[in-house]
Design an enzyme around this catalytic site. Sequence first.
Site, PDB file in Angstrom:
ATOM      1  N   GLU A   1      38.436  61.100  39.037  1.00  0.00           N
ATOM      2  CA  GLU A   1      38.270  62.537  38.859  1.00  0.00           C
ATOM      3  C   GLU A   1      37.668  62.854  37.491  1.00  0.00           C
ATOM      4  OE1 GLU A   1      42.410  62.030  40.813  1.00  0.00           O
ATOM      5  OE2 GLU A   1      40.935  60.793  39.759  1.00  0.00           O
TER       6      GLU A   1
ATOM      7  N   CYS B   1      45.370  63.502  35.644  1.00  0.00           N
ATOM      8  CA  CYS B   1      44.122  64.054  36.178  1.00  0.00           C
ATOM      9  C   CYS B   1      44.290  65.526  36.543  1.00  0.00           C
ATOM     10  CB  CYS B   1      43.681  63.259  37.400  1.00  0.00           C
ATOM     11  SG  CYS B   1      43.037  61.628  36.979  1.00  0.00           S
TER      12      CYS B   1
ATOM     13  N   ARG C   1      30.942  34.654  44.407  1.00  0.00           N
ATOM     14  CA  ARG C   1      29.523  34.382  44.176  1.00  0.00           C
ATOM     15  C   ARG C   1      28.736  35.132  45.246  1.00  0.00           C
ATOM     16  NH1 ARG C   1      32.256  29.770  43.936  1.00  0.00           N
ATOM     17  NH2 ARG C   1      31.413  28.872  45.873  1.00  0.00           N
TER      18      ARG C   1
ATOM     19  N   GLY D   1      45.511  25.242  53.274  1.00  0.00           N
ATOM     20  CA  GLY D   1      45.510  24.452  54.490  1.00  0.00           C
ATOM     21  C   GLY D   1      46.526  24.971  55.495  1.00  0.00           C
TER      22      GLY D   1
END
Length: 355
Positions: free
Chosen positions: A51, A83, A205, A291
């Site tokens: 905001e 805010c 990545r 795993g």
Amino acid sequence: MHQHYLLQALELAQLGEGFCAPNPSVGAVIVKNNEVIATGYHLGAGQAHAEVMALQAAGEQAQGASIYITLEPCCHFGRTPPCTDALISSGIGHVFYGYADPNPLVEGKSQRLLEAAGIPCQKLQLDEIDDFYEPYAYWMQHKTPWVTCKIAQTLDGKIANSDGTPRIITGRALQEFTHQQRLISDGILTTSRTVLMDDPQMNVRLREKTIAKPVYILDRTLILEPTAKLIATASKVVFFHGEGAEPAKKWHGMAHVQLQEVPEKNEKLCLDTILQRIGEQGCHRLWVESGGRCFNSLVQRNRVHQAFLYISPQYLGTIGHSLWDGAWDVAAGTCDIQWYGAGRDGICELRWPTN
């Protein structure tokens, strides 16, 4: 038009996803005369909220305008001022927001403060925003993260070679999907076995950008060495180890590495304690790459909220290592199942109901 502007605000909030914890990611759009005049989103904890970013961009034009915010604005002092104060002083004309903040410091107080100051404030329900804030709401209620697991398997349920060594199973589309999920997560959980077998970087990545993320490792006996790739590529590394493990000197001097002892039973670390510790660090959304053992343990303890099973059109037979450790029935109505295509592969998304 309300929905249109809220969806724009959601797109902005998604830009900060995975970088704002322990704060929620928020987007804001300011509209005047049916035209967007300013936008903002929360970049990270301690930085200006969405905001405020939008109000600063709008300047004096904010007077009499409407602001659309994905989340109810804050009304308390934290690292930044409330805010609600900024909205009142800006002369904003109308506030619309998409999700009621479950934080007990807010919980409807903001709307009452704004309306008391003469600013109409209205909540607008939107399914996409409800879904976006589900991990935050879960963390706020339980103080443990929303857990998403991924695991890649062949058509016959094999995840590695028969001796446990890694095998490339899925194609480029799912590799990119994995990096996107790492990006929007607040932390990544893996195991020492996975690190020993794969030596992964566990970072993001995408589009020629490399982004480090916090990584949590289950390493009961502290077997890993500092030469593991992720030690250099993670923004923070937290090892969870058992009561008998000796905090090795090999980790001394590495400020971004933490060692935390947790209880264990039958030579297994207590997953409930680990998730509680991760939640205490402000992690809303936890991405798990491990795993079959860790995956099955989390599922059997009902600690997984969402799982992505990557399915590759391969059949390994006896030369492959199976994912499934014991039986659990995903088709018995305990979770919702959806299927997607991803290049030559497929994704089976499982979602379990939350309390």
